[in-house]
Design a protein around this motif. Structure first.
Motif, mmCIF file in Angstrom:
data_model
loop_
_atom_site.group_PDB
_atom_site.id
_atom_site.type_symbol
_atom_site.label_atom_id
_atom_site.label_comp_id
_atom_site.label_asym_id
_atom_site.label_seq_id
_atom_site.Cartn_x
_atom_site.Cartn_y
_atom_site.Cartn_z
ATOM 1 N N GLN A 103 18.372 2.418 -17.749
ATOM 2 C CA GLN A 103 18.440 2.686 -16.319
ATOM 3 C C GLN A 103 19.891 2.589 -15.842
ATOM 4 O O GLN A 103 20.599 1.639 -16.162
ATOM 5 C CB GLN A 103 17.565 1.690 -15.555
ATOM 6 N N VAL A 153 19.423 7.865 -5.361
ATOM 7 C CA VAL A 153 18.708 8.258 -6.575
ATOM 8 C C VAL A 153 18.946 7.216 -7.659
ATOM 9 O O VAL A 153 20.087 6.843 -7.936
ATOM 10 C CB VAL A 153 19.178 9.635 -7.075
ATOM 11 N N ASN A 177 18.238 6.421 -11.712
ATOM 12 C CA ASN A 177 18.025 7.187 -12.934
ATOM 13 C C ASN A 177 17.406 6.375 -14.056
ATOM 14 O O ASN A 177 17.704 5.177 -14.219
ATOM 15 C CB ASN A 177 19.361 7.753 -13.424
ATOM 16 N N ARG A 234 14.038 12.183 -19.091
ATOM 17 C CA ARG A 234 14.646 11.676 -17.867
ATOM 18 C C ARG A 234 13.632 11.576 -16.729
ATOM 19 O O ARG A 234 12.715 12.387 -16.624
ATOM 20 C CB ARG A 234 15.787 12.574 -17.417
ATOM 21 N N THR A 262 13.825 10.390 -12.363
ATOM 22 C CA THR A 262 14.607 9.884 -11.246
ATOM 23 C C THR A 262 13.661 9.361 -10.173
ATOM 24 O O THR A 262 12.545 9.869 -10.005
ATOM 25 C CB THR A 262 15.496 10.976 -10.631
ATOM 26 N N TYR A 306 13.822 8.856 -6.190
ATOM 27 C CA TYR A 306 14.564 9.194 -4.980
ATOM 28 C C TYR A 306 14.006 8.364 -3.830
ATOM 29 O O TYR A 306 12.789 8.361 -3.605
ATOM 30 C CB TYR A 306 14.418 10.689 -4.706
#
Lengths: 111, 116
Positions: free
Chosen positions: A6, A20, A22, A72, A74, A76
């Motif tokens: 992360q 955001v 990740n 991946r 994300t 938000y």
């Protein structure tokens, strides 16, 4: 062996900002991906669960995306608030019920 | 929503004693519960999978004789840290999944164990 990373490890933003978080994972063979919130000294609260066949999930001001092929995800957060301050954990389920966690992103939203 | 109750939330014990931590699913049945351990600034690490009515499955490196797990019913799993040592001091968290397919894992609030 599945590994979850992360970035960033910590993030400090002013109130109202969109941000955001990740998460990346090394093995794309997953059953699902889950985002959690952890307050200091507390357990985990599940925020969003994305099945491997899904691309995104939304709940209120939170939106999580998943790109399984690239490993991946994300998270938000729109219009951040001081109450959003916590550590956010990403975890993947590698074709079993076992979860592999990242180390988390510690978010601080300043009033 | 689904709730997992973990007790106690905090415990301090002397080296050499045993400590039992309970994990209960309050409004759903869980055939499987999971026990995690979290050291400061580290990831949650799965210790063992607790299966109702059968022996727990331990992850590599976790001593099954030290961390005794019992899952006697569909709503209760216990973790007993036997002969605790200071290095066992950590944050222990349990989780449970509703037997309904596709349900997310629900976590307890954790137990902070300090061994003096």
């Amino acid at each position: 062996k599945q590994e979850v990373t992360q970035i960033p490890a910590a993030l400090s933003v002013p109130e109202g900002e969109n941000l955001v978080l990740n998460c990346s994972f090394t093995d794309s063979a997953i059953y699902n991906l889950q985002w959690f919130r952890q307050d200091p000294g507390k357990g985990l609260t599940s925020l969003l669960l994305i099945q491997s066949s899904q691309r995104e999930q939304t709940s209120g001001r939170l939106n999580a995306s998943l790109d399984k092929s690239s490993g991946r995800s994300t998270l938000y957060i729109a219009a951040s608030q001081p109450g959003d301050s916590a550590t956010y954990l990403c975890a993947v389920s590698p074709l079993s019920e076992k979860l592999v966690f990242g180390k988390g992103t510690k978010l601080t939203v300043n009033p | 929503g689904a709730v997992v109750s973990q007790h106690p939330s905090r415990v301090i014990c002397k080296s050499g004693t045993s400590v039992k931590i309970e994990c209960r699913s309050l409004d759903f049945q869980a055939t499987t519960m999971f026990w995690y351990r979290q050291f400061p600034k580290q990831s949650l690490m799965l210790m063992a999978t607790s299966n109702e009515g059968s022996k727990a499955t331990y992850e590599q490196g976790v001593e099954k004789d030290k961390f005794l797990i019992n899952h006697a019913s569909l709503t209760l799993s216990t973790l007993t840290v036997t002969s605790a040592h200071p290095e066992d001091s950590s944050f222990y968290i349990c989780s449970a999944r509703d037997i309904t397919v596709g349900s997310p894992l629900h976590f307890g609030n954790g137990t902070r164990l300090t061994v003096t």
